[in-house]
Design a protein around this motif. Structure first.
Motif, PDB file in Angstrom:
ATOM      1  N   ASN A 164       0.826  -1.202   0.000  1.00  0.00           N
ATOM      2  CA  ASN A 164       0.000   0.000   0.000  1.00  0.00           C
ATOM      3  C   ASN A 164       0.864   1.257   0.000  1.00  0.00           C
ATOM      4  O   ASN A 164       2.101   1.189  -0.001  1.00  0.00           O
ATOM      5  CB  ASN A 164      -1.012  -0.016   1.155  1.00  0.00           C
ATOM      6  CG  ASN A 164      -0.359   0.070   2.533  1.00  0.00           C
ATOM      7  OD1 ASN A 164       0.831   0.390   2.674  1.00  0.00           O
ATOM      8  ND2 ASN A 164      -1.135  -0.205   3.569  1.00  0.00           N
ATOM      9  N   ASN A 177      -5.371  -2.378   1.769  1.00  0.00           N
ATOM     10  CA  ASN A 177      -5.680  -0.998   1.394  1.00  0.00           C
ATOM     11  C   ASN A 177      -4.814  -0.023   2.194  1.00  0.00           C
ATOM     12  O   ASN A 177      -3.994  -0.431   3.031  1.00  0.00           O
ATOM     13  CB  ASN A 177      -7.186  -0.703   1.526  1.00  0.00           C
ATOM     14  CG  ASN A 177      -7.691  -0.705   2.964  1.00  0.00           C
ATOM     15  OD1 ASN A 177      -6.912  -0.722   3.929  1.00  0.00           O
ATOM     16  ND2 ASN A 177      -9.002  -0.670   3.129  1.00  0.00           N
ATOM     17  N   ASP A 178      -5.003   1.267   1.944  1.00  0.00           N
ATOM     18  CA  ASP A 178      -4.143   2.258   2.596  1.00  0.00           C
ATOM     19  C   ASP A 178      -4.460   2.429   4.076  1.00  0.00           C
ATOM     20  O   ASP A 178      -3.673   3.060   4.805  1.00  0.00           O
ATOM     21  CB  ASP A 178      -4.269   3.609   1.881  1.00  0.00           C
ATOM     22  CG  ASP A 178      -3.571   3.616   0.531  1.00  0.00           C
ATOM     23  OD1 ASP A 178      -2.675   2.776   0.322  1.00  0.00           O
ATOM     24  OD2 ASP A 178      -3.932   4.452  -0.324  1.00  0.00           O
ATOM     25  N   ARG A 179      -5.572   1.905   4.528  1.00  0.00           N
ATOM     26  CA  ARG A 179      -5.909   1.930   5.957  1.00  0.00           C
ATOM     27  C   ARG A 179      -5.313   0.742   6.701  1.00  0.00           C
ATOM     28  O   ARG A 179      -5.433   0.648   7.921  1.00  0.00           O
ATOM     29  CB  ARG A 179      -7.437   1.922   6.123  1.00  0.00           C
ATOM     30  CG  ARG A 179      -8.102   3.189   5.609  1.00  0.00           C
ATOM     31  CD  ARG A 179      -9.580   2.957   5.293  1.00  0.00           C
ATOM     32  NE  ARG A 179     -10.341   2.482   6.441  1.00  0.00           N
ATOM     33  CZ  ARG A 179     -11.047   3.265   7.261  1.00  0.00           C
ATOM     34  NH1 ARG A 179     -11.071   4.576   7.056  1.00  0.00           N
ATOM     35  NH2 ARG A 179     -11.737   2.765   8.255  1.00  0.00           N
ATOM     36  N   ASN A 235     -10.326   1.765  -0.249  1.00  0.00           N
ATOM     37  CA  ASN A 235      -9.891   2.482   0.949  1.00  0.00           C
ATOM     38  C   ASN A 235     -11.062   2.848   1.853  1.00  0.00           C
ATOM     39  O   ASN A 235     -10.852   3.383   2.943  1.00  0.00           O
ATOM     40  CB  ASN A 235      -9.095   3.731   0.558  1.00  0.00           C
ATOM     41  CG  ASN A 235      -7.710   3.383   0.041  1.00  0.00           C
ATOM     42  OD1 ASN A 235      -7.078   2.445   0.516  1.00  0.00           O
ATOM     43  ND2 ASN A 235      -7.247   4.132  -0.936  1.00  0.00           N
ATOM     44  N   GLU A 255     -13.483   3.923  -5.171  1.00  0.00           N
ATOM     45  CA  GLU A 255     -13.855   4.507  -3.876  1.00  0.00           C
ATOM     46  C   GLU A 255     -15.320   4.925  -3.823  1.00  0.00           C
ATOM     47  O   GLU A 255     -15.862   5.133  -2.734  1.00  0.00           O
ATOM     48  CB  GLU A 255     -12.949   5.700  -3.565  1.00  0.00           C
ATOM     49  CG  GLU A 255     -11.459   5.390  -3.552  1.00  0.00           C
ATOM     50  CD  GLU A 255     -11.084   4.256  -2.614  1.00  0.00           C
ATOM     51  OE1 GLU A 255     -11.765   4.065  -1.593  1.00  0.00           O
ATOM     52  OE2 GLU A 255     -10.114   3.540  -2.900  1.00  0.00           O
TER      53      GLU A 255
END
Length: 397
Positions: free
Chosen positions: A89, A141-143, A185, A237
């Motif tokens: 990510n 994901n970026d989280r 995300n 998204e």
């Protein structure tokens, strides 16, 4: 875009310039190197241009991370078994799968790992929701939400992992196997769930439906286009989901699913079948479709304004695998004269531009493109199984 620009595999297992005469010069292929093996395969890339994958040729395979600063390096292993990195990510967190091949206590089968620069490789497997021996990473994901699949003894279920929740089962649509394909995300997971409760042969999926999962709404069946099966491949998204679904005639068509309109048939380029693989934040969709007579298959771009457009001017078999938020499309294109398979990048201003392989290789394919215009794929020799090298090209609009 597909979550973290991840090339999905079965979970079991320079610059464009104008030449003086006005013609387009090909982007220069960049060799990302190897770990000393004959087969090195990229599977994921983030928007910083970090690339992950595996290096094989000697057993077991090894996971790698490539960055512009460090080059390619070995991420290590949980034990001494085969290890593969599948996604990275934008925070630099890497996920993959590492197998047991030795006596490490508590490690049996294959386990999902999370690798960070600070902590190295951490086993995410224990304890799995239903006590299975194996788990396989799919994406992150970026989280920091990790998705994948794990065995429950009588089949394989999809899981989600976060540092707060640990590993949780995403449920099923009644079947024995659930395979997640992508995670946004906003923590929306999409993929395919079988509808058959009893296991079928390991390399057969059986009847299955596309699904969407969210923490609030759980697992939702996205249905089909009138036939028995469907599969979701990517999500953006906004929650737009794309993939393929069988129609009443038994062939597959590309689809777009939205919460407002449900599943919509995107049609074909005149043939009987089509498949969608990726969608960007503007809702542009890419994949491939048969032409009239089903003798050729061409890459397509679908937009709400123009519908399905053929991207191939010279070629008989092309596939578009990915699209970024700049509208750059990448994939592979096969030509008959000369007989070759080359990677391509397509833009609205330049059309389809050939991406030549590294010197000494005959063929190339591009799988991944980030929002900086970095394109990643492989250079290889057609017909030689143990011969592939990760390659990057830099594209401009």
């Amino acid at each position: 875009m597909r979550a973290m620009l991840t090339l999905r595999l079965p979970l079991f297992l320079g610059c464009i310039l104008f030449a003086a005469d006005g013609a387009l010069a090909q982007p220069t292929p960049i060799d990302l190197g190897t770990l000393g093996d004959s087969v090195t395969y990229p599977l994921g890339m983030n928007n910083r241009g970090d690339v992950v994958g595996y290096s094989s040729g000697r057993l077991p395979s090894r996971a790698f991370l490539w960055t512009e600063k460090t080059g390619m390096f070995d991420l290590g292993a949980l034990d001494s078994g085969a290890t593969t990195a599948v996604a990275v990510n934008d925070r630099g967190q890497v996920v993959g799968t590492s197998g047991a091949n030795g006596p490490r206590p508590g490690l049996h089968g294959s386990h999902v790992f999370l690798w960070t620069k600070q902590d190295g490789m951490v086993d995410l497997h224990a304890p799995p929701p239903n006590g299975g021996l194996n788990s396989f990473a799919g994406a992150i994901n970026d989280r920091g939400r990790v998705i994948g699949t794990y065995d429950v003894g009588s089949g394989y279920h999809a899981f989600s992992w976060t540092a707060k929740e640990g590993m949780i089962d995403l449920g099923t649509l009644g079947g024995w196997r659930v395979v997640p394909a992508a995670v946004s995300n906003r923590d929306q997971v999409v993929g395919r769930s079988s509808l058959i409760p009893a296991p079928v042969p390991v390399f057969e999926f059986g009847q299955g439906h596309a699904f969407s999962w969210t923490p609030a709404g759980g697992l939702v069946d996205l249905g089909t286009l009138g036939g028995p099966s469907s599969a979701a491949e990517a999500v953006n998204e906004k929650g737009d989901v794309v993939g393929w679904a069988e129609v009443e005639e038994g062939v597959s068509h590309a689809f777009l699913w939205t919460k407002q309109d449900g599943m919509v048939d995107l049609g074909t380029l005149g043939g009987t079948f089509s498949f969608a693989y990726d969608v960007n934040e503007a809702g542009a969709i890419v994949g491939y479709s048969a032409l009239p007579g089903d003798t050729e298959e061409h890459a397509f771009l679908w937009t709400k304004q123009d519908g399905m457009v053929d991207l191939t001017l010279d070629g008989f078999r092309s596939v578009a695998y990915a699209i970024n938020d700049r509208g750059q499309v990448v994939g592979r294109n096969g030509t008959l004269d000369p007989l070759s398979i080359h990677a391509f990048v397509w833009t609205a201003s330049k059309g389809m531009v050939d991406l030549a392989p590294l010197p000494g290789y005959a063929s190339s394919e591009a799988f991944l493109v980030n929002n900086s215009g970095q394109v990643v794929g492989i250079s290889y020799t057609e017909g030689v199984v143990a011969d592939s090298r990760p390659t990057m090209w830099r594209a401009t609009d």
